[in-house]
Design a protein around this motif. Structure first.
Motif, PDB file in Angstrom:
ATOM      1  N   ILE A  19       0.829  -1.201   0.000  1.00 55.69           N
ATOM      2  CA  ILE A  19       0.000   0.000   0.000  1.00 55.69           C
ATOM      3  C   ILE A  19       0.865   1.252   0.000  1.00 55.69           C
ATOM      4  O   ILE A  19       0.551   2.235  -0.665  1.00 55.69           O
ATOM      5  CB  ILE A  19      -0.959  -0.003   1.218  1.00 55.69           C
ATOM      6  CG1 ILE A  19      -2.005  -1.103   1.037  1.00 55.69           C
ATOM      7  CG2 ILE A  19      -1.632   1.340   1.388  1.00 55.69           C
ATOM      8  CD1 ILE A  19      -2.851  -1.355   2.268  1.00 55.69           C
ATOM      9  N   SER A  20       1.964   1.228   0.722  1.00 55.91           N
ATOM     10  CA  SER A  20       2.781   2.431   0.883  1.00 55.91           C
ATOM     11  C   SER A  20       3.775   2.663  -0.248  1.00 55.91           C
ATOM     12  O   SER A  20       4.560   3.599  -0.184  1.00 55.91           O
ATOM     13  CB  SER A  20       3.523   2.372   2.219  1.00 55.91           C
ATOM     14  OG  SER A  20       4.438   1.309   2.213  1.00 55.91           O
ATOM     15  N   LEU A  21       3.762   1.836  -1.282  1.00 61.72           N
ATOM     16  CA  LEU A  21       4.691   2.019  -2.391  1.00 61.72           C
ATOM     17  C   LEU A  21       4.347   3.261  -3.205  1.00 61.72           C
ATOM     18  O   LEU A  21       3.179   3.576  -3.421  1.00 61.72           O
ATOM     19  CB  LEU A  21       4.667   0.809  -3.326  1.00 61.72           C
ATOM     20  CG  LEU A  21       5.434  -0.413  -2.872  1.00 61.72           C
ATOM     21  CD1 LEU A  21       5.269  -1.540  -3.871  1.00 61.72           C
ATOM     22  CD2 LEU A  21       6.888  -0.111  -2.666  1.00 61.72           C
ATOM     23  N   ALA A  22       5.374   3.946  -3.662  1.00 64.10           N
ATOM     24  CA  ALA A  22       5.189   5.136  -4.490  1.00 64.10           C
ATOM     25  C   ALA A  22       4.727   4.723  -5.886  1.00 64.10           C
ATOM     26  O   ALA A  22       5.099   3.652  -6.379  1.00 64.10           O
ATOM     27  CB  ALA A  22       6.502   5.890  -4.584  1.00 64.10           C
ATOM     28  N   PRO A  23       3.914   5.567  -6.525  1.00 63.66           N
ATOM     29  CA  PRO A  23       3.423   5.216  -7.870  1.00 63.66           C
ATOM     30  C   PRO A  23       4.524   5.196  -8.929  1.00 63.66           C
ATOM     31  O   PRO A  23       4.345   4.586  -9.975  1.00 63.66           O
ATOM     32  CB  PRO A  23       2.395   6.306  -8.170  1.00 63.66           C
ATOM     33  CG  PRO A  23       2.636   7.389  -7.198  1.00 63.66           C
ATOM     34  CD  PRO A  23       3.325   6.796  -6.020  1.00 63.66           C
ATOM     35  N   ILE A  24       5.657   5.833  -8.676  1.00 62.30           N
ATOM     36  CA  ILE A  24       6.740   5.831  -9.671  1.00 62.30           C
ATOM     37  C   ILE A  24       7.702   4.662  -9.479  1.00 62.30           C
ATOM     38  O   ILE A  24       8.702   4.576 -10.183  1.00 62.30           O
ATOM     39  CB  ILE A  24       7.526   7.157  -9.646  1.00 62.30           C
ATOM     40  CG1 ILE A  24       8.277   7.327  -8.327  1.00 62.30           C
ATOM     41  CG2 ILE A  24       6.652   8.332  -9.945  1.00 62.30           C
ATOM     42  CD1 ILE A  24       9.406   8.314  -8.396  1.00 62.30           C
ATOM     43  N   ALA A  25       7.427   3.778  -8.534  1.00 65.43           N
ATOM     44  CA  ALA A  25       8.353   2.685  -8.205  1.00 65.43           C
ATOM     45  C   ALA A  25       8.329   1.593  -9.276  1.00 65.43           C
ATOM     46  O   ALA A  25       7.868   0.485  -9.064  1.00 65.43           O
ATOM     47  CB  ALA A  25       8.017   2.103  -6.843  1.00 65.43           C
ATOM     48  N   LYS A  26       8.861   1.932 -10.429  1.00 66.08           N
ATOM     49  CA  LYS A  26       8.966   0.975 -11.528  1.00 66.08           C
ATOM     50  C   LYS A  26      10.350   1.135 -12.137  1.00 66.08           C
ATOM     51  O   LYS A  26      10.770   2.262 -12.381  1.00 66.08           O
ATOM     52  CB  LYS A  26       7.895   1.259 -12.589  1.00 66.08           C
ATOM     53  CG  LYS A  26       6.496   0.932 -12.140  1.00 66.08           C
ATOM     54  CD  LYS A  26       5.497   1.236 -13.228  1.00 66.08           C
ATOM     55  CE  LYS A  26       4.096   0.878 -12.863  1.00 66.08           C
ATOM     56  NZ  LYS A  26       3.431   1.784 -11.958  1.00 66.08           N
ATOM     57  N   PRO A  27      11.080   0.106 -12.374  1.00 67.95           N
ATOM     58  CA  PRO A  27      10.815  -1.318 -12.214  1.00 67.95           C
ATOM     59  C   PRO A  27      10.990  -1.776 -10.760  1.00 67.95           C
ATOM     60  O   PRO A  27      12.025  -1.523 -10.157  1.00 67.95           O
ATOM     61  CB  PRO A  27      11.867  -1.979 -13.102  1.00 67.95           C
ATOM     62  CG  PRO A  27      12.998  -0.998 -13.115  1.00 67.95           C
ATOM     63  CD  PRO A  27      12.380   0.357 -12.987  1.00 67.95           C
ATOM     64  N   LEU A  28       9.975  -2.407 -10.242  1.00 68.69           N
ATOM     65  CA  LEU A  28       9.987  -2.916  -8.874  1.00 68.69           C
ATOM     66  C   LEU A  28      10.465  -4.365  -8.895  1.00 68.69           C
ATOM     67  O   LEU A  28       9.925  -5.190  -9.639  1.00 68.69           O
ATOM     68  CB  LEU A  28       8.582  -2.827  -8.268  1.00 68.69           C
ATOM     69  CG  LEU A  28       8.435  -3.279  -6.824  1.00 68.69           C
ATOM     70  CD1 LEU A  28       9.213  -2.358  -5.896  1.00 68.69           C
ATOM     71  CD2 LEU A  28       6.976  -3.299  -6.416  1.00 68.69           C
ATOM     72  N   ALA A  29      11.454  -4.666  -8.095  1.00 66.35           N
ATOM     73  CA  ALA A  29      12.019  -6.017  -8.039  1.00 66.35           C
ATOM     74  C   ALA A  29      11.029  -6.971  -7.376  1.00 66.35           C
ATOM     75  O   ALA A  29      10.369  -6.614  -6.408  1.00 66.35           O
ATOM     76  CB  ALA A  29      13.321  -5.999  -7.261  1.00 66.35           C
ATOM     77  N   GLY A  30      10.944  -8.185  -7.904  1.00 64.19           N
ATOM     78  CA  GLY A  30      10.143  -9.227  -7.284  1.00 64.19           C
ATOM     79  C   GLY A  30      10.873  -9.781  -6.072  1.00 64.19           C
ATOM     80  O   GLY A  30      11.975  -9.333  -5.730  1.00 64.19           O
ATOM     81  N   LYS A  31      10.263 -10.763  -5.416  1.00 66.57           N
ATOM     82  CA  LYS A  31      10.863 -11.296  -4.185  1.00 66.57           C
ATOM     83  C   LYS A  31      12.239 -11.915  -4.429  1.00 66.57           C
ATOM     84  O   LYS A  31      13.169 -11.699  -3.658  1.00 66.57           O
ATOM     85  CB  LYS A  31       9.930 -12.341  -3.558  1.00 66.57           C
ATOM     86  CG  LYS A  31       8.783 -11.723  -2.794  1.00 66.57           C
ATOM     87  CD  LYS A  31       8.040 -12.770  -2.008  1.00 66.57           C
ATOM     88  CE  LYS A  31       6.940 -12.119  -1.188  1.00 66.57           C
ATOM     89  NZ  LYS A  31       6.224 -13.071  -0.365  1.00 66.57           N
ATOM     90  N   LYS A  32      12.378 -12.694  -5.513  1.00 69.30           N
ATOM     91  CA  LYS A  32      13.659 -13.346  -5.787  1.00 69.30           C
ATOM     92  C   LYS A  32      14.753 -12.324  -6.085  1.00 69.30           C
ATOM     93  O   LYS A  32      15.870 -12.421  -5.563  1.00 69.30           O
ATOM     94  CB  LYS A  32      13.524 -14.281  -6.992  1.00 69.30           C
ATOM     95  CG  LYS A  32      13.215 -15.698  -6.650  1.00 69.30           C
ATOM     96  CD  LYS A  32      13.301 -16.552  -7.893  1.00 69.30           C
ATOM     97  CE  LYS A  32      13.148 -18.009  -7.540  1.00 69.30           C
ATOM     98  NZ  LYS A  32      13.195 -18.867  -8.734  1.00 69.30           N
ATOM     99  N   LEU A  33      14.419 -11.360  -6.929  1.00 68.96           N
ATOM    100  CA  LEU A  33      15.406 -10.346  -7.289  1.00 68.96           C
ATOM    101  C   LEU A  33      15.757  -9.468  -6.089  1.00 68.96           C
ATOM    102  O   LEU A  33      16.906  -9.078  -5.918  1.00 68.96           O
ATOM    103  CB  LEU A  33      14.893  -9.482  -8.451  1.00 68.96           C
ATOM    104  CG  LEU A  33      15.854  -8.422  -8.981  1.00 68.96           C
ATOM    105  CD1 LEU A  33      17.191  -9.042  -9.389  1.00 68.96           C
ATOM    106  CD2 LEU A  33      15.246  -7.678 -10.146  1.00 68.96           C
TER     107      LEU A  33
END
Length: 156
Positions: A19-33
């Motif tokens: 919920i608290s992630l910023a809208p510009i947070a792309k590319p967002l790493a997945g759990k493994k990365l």
């Protein structure tokens, strides 16, 4: 009043992070990365090959130092880090967002939450032994390739 189990607490914690992630947070790493990235940051922190915080990272990138920029996605106010992706793209530095500034700080061996870190292959002072440099370089290249692959697949 019932007590929450550990599994329920961890699920709630994950939802709160999302919920608290910023809208510009792309590319967002997945759990493994994220896990690979945090391990790389830990190794780099141990070898003194890490720049922490917005000021240090910006200064290093402007001076032409190369590395991998890892940015926290839950920064508030967001204006603190909005210039970083542009700066990284202009300098040709790969960057990736992770979900939590607290996790980023923990991986970077500090107690204070950190907005961003720059993982470099050269330490701030001195030199690394050939063996240490080779280990760090292989991990760095693997994570860097995954980040570039993730960045190319992201649609803005």
């Amino acid at each position: 009043m019932g007590s929450d189990t550990e599994a329920e607490k961890s699920i709630l914690k994950e939802k709160k992070k999302a919920i608290s992630l910023a809208p510009i947070a792309k590319p967002l790493a997945g759990k493994k990365l994220q896990k690979k990235t945090f391990k790389l940051i830990q190794k780099a922190a141990g070898k003194k090959c890490l720049k922490r915080g917005v000021k240090e990272v910006v200064k290093s990138i402007r001076r032409g130092q190369k590395g991998l920029c890892v940015i926290a996605g839950n920064i508030s106010p967001i204006d603190v880090i909005t210039h970083l992706p542009i700066l990284c793209e202009e300098a040709g530095v790969p960057y990736v967002y992770v979900s939590s500034k607290e996790d980023l700080a923990q991986a970077g061996a500090t107690k204070r939450p950190t907005c961003c870190v720059l993982v470099m292959l050269k330490p701030a002072k001195g030199e690394l032994s050939a063996e240490d440099l080779e280990k760090l370089k292989t991990d760095y290249e693997q994570v860097s390739e995954d980040v570039k692959e993730l960045a190319s697949s992201v649609i803005y």
